[in-house]
Design an enzyme around this catalytic site. Structure first.
Site, PDB file in Angstrom:
ATOM      1  N   THR A 536       1.256  -1.316   0.112  1.00  0.00           N
ATOM      2  CA  THR A 536      -0.039   0.233  -0.688  1.00  0.00           C
ATOM      3  C   THR A 536       0.775   1.489   0.023  1.00  0.00           C
ATOM      4  O   THR A 536       0.382   2.264  -0.641  1.00  0.00           O
ATOM      5  CB  THR A 536      -1.143   0.286   1.456  1.00  0.00           C
ATOM      6  N   GLY A 540       0.685   4.330  -6.062  1.00  0.00           N
ATOM      7  CA  GLY A 540       0.417   6.189  -6.408  1.00  0.00           C
ATOM      8  C   GLY A 540      -0.559   6.889  -6.053  1.00  0.00           C
ATOM      9  O   GLY A 540      -0.810   8.125  -5.789  1.00  0.00           O
ATOM     10  N   ARG A 834      -3.350  -2.766 -18.360  1.00  0.00           N
ATOM     11  CA  ARG A 834      -1.721  -2.897 -18.352  1.00  0.00           C
ATOM     12  C   ARG A 834      -0.909  -3.852 -19.364  1.00  0.00           C
ATOM     13  O   ARG A 834      -0.162  -4.456 -19.260  1.00  0.00           O
ATOM     14  CB  ARG A 834      -1.428  -2.934 -16.444  1.00  0.00           C
ATOM     15  N   LEU A 986      -6.551  -0.641  -4.568  1.00  0.00           N
ATOM     16  CA  LEU A 986      -6.380   0.507  -3.398  1.00  0.00           C
ATOM     17  C   LEU A 986      -7.942   0.321  -3.095  1.00  0.00           C
ATOM     18  O   LEU A 986      -8.515   0.291  -1.483  1.00  0.00           O
ATOM     19  CB  LEU A 986      -6.224   1.588  -3.394  1.00  0.00           C
TER      20      LEU A 986
END
Length: 1004
Positions: A536, A540, A834, A986
């Site tokens: 974590t 970003g 990605r 997140l």
């Protein structure tokens, strides 16, 4: 108890004069075809005489069965003459000559076998670097192989050897037939445990038949075995004892362990500290008890050998000892000290062939240099160190430049150390800033170990104090050599009871802990590393959550609206809509939404439905034929429905989000991200940790969870081990939450579950914390948990080529930069997912460049002008005043790069990219200085793990809930499937972390 000097008589009637044998060790010195060289004869002759037997290194029985270069062969009759000279040289000095025979199977490197593809019981590749998928042996091929072993035995007898050792260890062919990992057959050679013993037994029986045909009842037959495999599925110790009983029933002279240490315990269950030899003696059958067993590994002196015999071995084999002490048996039997290292000038005297000398460098020392070094250390340790009392500030080199360290001295002591970490990577290296100074103060020494996971910062503190010592007139070199106190290993067991234990101190674990505390429960959070934060703190900070009322205040970027509308009509959307009823309803809603857009209605920036459909379809849930669905829609629905709850919850915990901009993480297609004002994910870790401490939650670091405690199918606690050896047994009233992350830092585990990664995993860096090794997944699996999606591993396309780190260089939203390949050309949509970007990077040579101009500094995230300037100096970022100069610096054609950028700027101006259909545009690249940041894919996220339901309850292999066990975050599978979208990690950890905490607290 047997003594080293005692004779031993085998079942064949052969007698060895003592209990010492030289272990078979490859010396890589045969001729190219496997023939015996004079070097080999000289080497073995020098070590013969006093040992009861010399076991000659493994000889391949079939031409394409070599495991290494310079291997010895016994595959043709032409080898007999050379082997005879070798046997005679050994026997002439009084030792028995035994030849080990083998075939490498799937471990046969094509490089050493004329390019031939390896063979094995089944087409399953080994879990090692660059392993090929072997050819499955046919029934006829197996019969031929048994004959090859028989022919090898025949040649060994003709060459005059006293016996053979059948090599059933070290993951070679015979072991491969016994292993459930490498043998997946369903014929008479494989299937259940009994059938997997068929091939080893056939080799033994063939050996006995050949010996009988020569009327050699006195021919020694041994069998070497590896007691366990770490593979899943793999050989376990009970399996091995079953095989040994079968072999013993058929009759042979000895068994030979193959281990790095005779005193080894289990490698499968390392927490079980009982020695394998003790288990062997406890569990052996009557038949096995009749067969002498040889122990090997870690026997350097006579006392080691005697200790091994006392623990239950009948004989000992010496490997490394014989490398540097050719007369090891003579010295040991005469109570003399045996050498453990060779001097750099001793190769000729020790009769060691050059190929062997080159691979045993770990046992070679430069005695003269070592003597000088040790003398210098003794001199430094005798110095009485004094300081000019006062306060001095010096610097070490940290992640982000010079790290100020202020040290206070008296005349003879270091009194205080203050580290100014304000410019360092906040949160990632806090343990170094706290623990290293304390250790220096406690021991008054700079002889301090760096902290795992905080190596750079640890060394920066040590170097800063060292420099301050010199400023104060001390002697830093002497302080670096000053002995430190030995830390005693503890053996205490601490038992306690709480409502809930959470394993893992990343975002998911912190969220689960705080949620349970909010519900009035007592909670202990265990973290195996010195600091909490896990992955974590490395993020970003982008958190995906649909909040239309806020996000609609921002104008759409060029290309963004078109991307949203195109999504409605992709074949995959149509397929999923037909396949899944719930998703069909969702698609109907989206169709109406897109129709409104086409009708000219006000542009809607985002919605829960858009987040859900992009998350689900972005997960690449169809297989290559579009026929299967990976992942659970209900998990995605819960995630996206409750994502704004998580944002609001984080805000109540003190997270200060930046409401001035909506950003797009890499691979997210459009903007939706909430981002804290404070750089990186440390904001989440810092604020949540403080709230936990305020509510009396316990956070225990340096403590590794090892096993769940299960009673009547319910999880009632967990066992853990502290860094100092203390054990913790924590009983729970409610349950255990596993939140220890994925396995992105575990190359072997990645290769275990994904064939593709076997080829590239070792060559790719990782963005992950070194804590992410999948140990929590293994804990859950041992408790019966179902694993899902373990083959899905995501690359971060924009990793640092040198370190794998993500947050270096110019990290900016993808609408604001251009990707070019090593020819200076664009090759993909910079806003792509990605997996697509990573594939495109590999298709373009792996290494690519992010191109931007001076305006990029205004949008660069998680960095500062100072960091950018430092990274320019270090070459992480390449700067030039013109595009032509930049092209020269990165080695691409000037005209190509300038044309690429000119064309791209035109696309930005018109808001459309006809080449690659970039989904969103921001800045042009037109104002110098210009920048290029080298980027290369790094392992970033593993999408597989424990199966959970929408309440974060762990599901077992029978599809049932495991009572008392919950999981959240990257340790789980089924949410992100084959591709995780940027910003979704997140929101996953905070949403399912909260859900896990709720469920455990409420006993759901």
């Amino acid at each position: 108890m047997a003594q080293l000097i005692d004779e031993i008589v085998f079942q064949s009637g052969v007698k060895l004069k003592n209990r010492i044998v030289m272990a078979p060790m490859t010396i890589q010195s045969a001729f190219f075809d496997g023939g015996v060289t004079q070097e080999m004869i000289t080497y073995y002759a020098a070590r013969s005489g006093d040992a009861g037997a010399i076991i000659v290194e493994s000889a391949f029985v079939e031409n394409y069965g070599r495991a290494f270069q310079g291997a010895l062969g016994i595959d043709t009759d032409s080898k007999i003459a050379g082997l005879k000279k070798l046997a005679e040289a050994i026997k002439a000095k009084g030792s028995k000559a035994i030849l080990q025979i083998y075939h490498a199977g799937r471990m046969a490197n094509p490089e050493y076998n004329g390019g031939h593809k390896p063979i094995s019981a089944s087409p399953v590749a080994a879990l090692r670097d660059n392993a090929e998928i072997p050819l499955e042996m046919t029934a006829a091929h197996i019969d031929d192989m048994i004959e090859s072993f028989g022919n090898a035995v025949n040649r060994a007898i003709l060459a005059g050897f006293d016996g053979v050792e059948i090599h059933g260890a070290n993951t070679y062919l015979i072991q491969q037939f016994f292993s459930p990992h490498s043998n997946r057959r369903n014929d008479k050679w494989g299937g259940d445990l009994d059938k997997r013993t068929a091939f080893p037994l056939a080799i033994l029986n063939k050996t006995k038949q050949v010996a009988a045909s020569h009327d050699r009842a006195d021919f020694i037959i041994g069998y070497r075995f590896s007691p366990e495999e770490i593979e899943q599925p793999g050989i376990r110790f009970d399996d091995t004892l079953y095989l040994l009983d079968k072999l013993a029933t058929h009759g042979l002279d000895y068994f030979h362990f193959s281990m790095g240490s005779w005193a080894r315990n289990s490698i499968v269950t390392p927490e079980d500290t009982e020695l394998l030899i003790a288990k062997y003696r406890q569990l052996q059958s009557d038949n096995v008890a009749k067969v002498p067993v040889i122990g090997v590994g870690g026997i350097a002196q006579r006392e080691d050998a005697e200790h091994a015999l006392a623990q239950g071995y009948d004989m000992v084999s010496i490997g490394k000892g014989y490398l540097v002490e050719p007369t090891w048996a003579h010295k040991a039997l005469n109570n003399e000290t045996c050498a453990e290292f060779a001097d750099i000038a001793q190769q000729h005297a020790l009769q060691i062939p050059t190929p062997l000398w080159e691979i045993m460098d770990y046992m070679i020392v430069d005695s003269e240099a070592e003597a000088i070094k040790h003398q210098r250390i003794k001199e430094l340790q005798s110095i009485d160190i004094k300081f000019d009392s006062g306060e001095y500030t010096a610097y070490g080199r940290g992640h982000n430049g010079h790290l100020p360290v202020t040290v206070t001295f008296s005349e003879d002591r270091i009194l205080n150390i203050v580290v100014d970490s304000s410019k360092e990577s906040d949160g990632i290296a806090n343990p170094a800033f706290e623990r290293i100074p304390q250790q220096i103060l406690d021991g008054q020494t700079l002889n301090i170990d760096v902290i795992s996971g905080a190596t750079v910062s640890s060394q920066a503190v040590i170097d800063g104090v060292s420099n301050a010592v010199d400023l104060a007139g001390g002697n830093s070199e002497a302080l670096r050599c000053k002995a430190r106190e030995v830390v005693e290993w503890a053996s205490k067991t601490i038992e306690e009871t709480v409502d809930i234990v959470v394993v893992g101190g990343g975002g998911a674990g912190l969220s689960a802990t705080l949620t349970a505390l909010d519900k009035g429960k007592s909670v202990i959070l265990l973290e195996k590393f010195p600091a909490i934060g896990g992955n974590t703190v490395r993020t970003g900070g982008w958190v995906n959550a649909a909040e239309p009322d806020w996000q609609n205040d921002f104008a759409a970027l060029p290309g963004e609206k078109e991307t949203l509308m195109a999504l409605a009509n992709t074949p995959e959307t149509e397929f999923v809509g037909e396949y899944l009823a719930d998703f069909k309803v969702l698609k109907t809603q989206l169709d109406g939404y897109f129709s409104a857009l086409e009708g000219g209605e006000q542009y809607l920036f985002d919605s829960i439905e858009l987040h859900r459909i992009q998350t689900y379809l972005g997960g690449k849930r169809t297989d290559l034929n579009g026929e299967s669905i990976y992942g659970q829609y209900d998990l995605v629905e819960t995630l996206t429905s409750r994502s704004m709850e998580s944002i609001d919850w984080l805000s109540t915990k003190g997270i200060d989000f930046d409401r001035s901009v909506v950003e797009i993480p890499v691979g997210a297609l459009w903007r939706r991200a909430h981002k804290p004002k404070r750089p990186k994910g440390v904001e989440f870790v810092d604020k949540l940790q403080k709230r936990i401490q305020e509510q009396n939650g316990q956070i225990i670091t340096d403590t590794r969870a090892t096993d769940l405690i299960i009673e009547d199918g319910k999880v009632i606690g967990i066992k853990a081990t502290e860094a100092n050896g203390n054990k913790r047994v924590i009983h729970v009233n409610h349950g255990v939450v596993l939140a220890s992350g994925g396995f992105g830092a575990n190359t072997q585990m990645i290769k275990k579950y994904n064939t593709y990664w076997k080829e590239i995993a070792d060559d790719i860096k990782t963005t992950n914390s070194p804590a992410l090794i999948g140990d929590g997944i293994e804990i859950g699996e041992k408790a019966g948990a179902e694993l899902v999606g373990m083959g899905f591993v995501q690359l971060m396309p924009i990793g640092n080529p040198k370190s794998g780190a993500l947050l270096t260089g110019l990290i900016v939203p993808p609408e604001n930069f251009v990707f070019v390949n090593q020819q200076g050309k664009r090759f993909t949509d910079e806003c792509g997912s990605r997996d697509v970007l990573s594939d495109a990077f590999f298709d373009n040579g792996g290494l690519i460049y992010m191109i931007a101009d001076e305006k990029i500094r205004q949008t660069a995230a998680n960095t500062s002008d100072e960091t950018i300037e430092r990274e320019i100096k270090e070459g992480i970022i390449i700067q030039a005043e013109t595009l032509e100069e930049l092209a020269t610096k990165i080695g691409v054609p000037q005209d190509v790069l300038t044309h690429t950028i000119e064309q791209y700027n035109g696309y930005v101006a018109q808001g459309h990219d006809p080449e690659f259909n970039k989904s969103a545009f921001g800045l042009k690249v037109e104002q110098g200085p210009f920048y290029a940041t080298p980027r290369q894919p790094s392992v970033h996220h593993t999408m597989g793990g424990l199966k959970i339901d929408t309440k974060a309850r762990v599901i077992n292999k029978e599809g049932e809930i495991i009572p008392g066990l919950y999981a959240a975050g990257e340790i789980t599978g089924g949410i992100h499937a084959g591709n995780r979208l940027g910003g979704n990690a997140l929101i996953d950890i905070f949403t399912y972390g909260r859900i896990a905490g709720e469920s455990a607290a409420d006993l759901i």
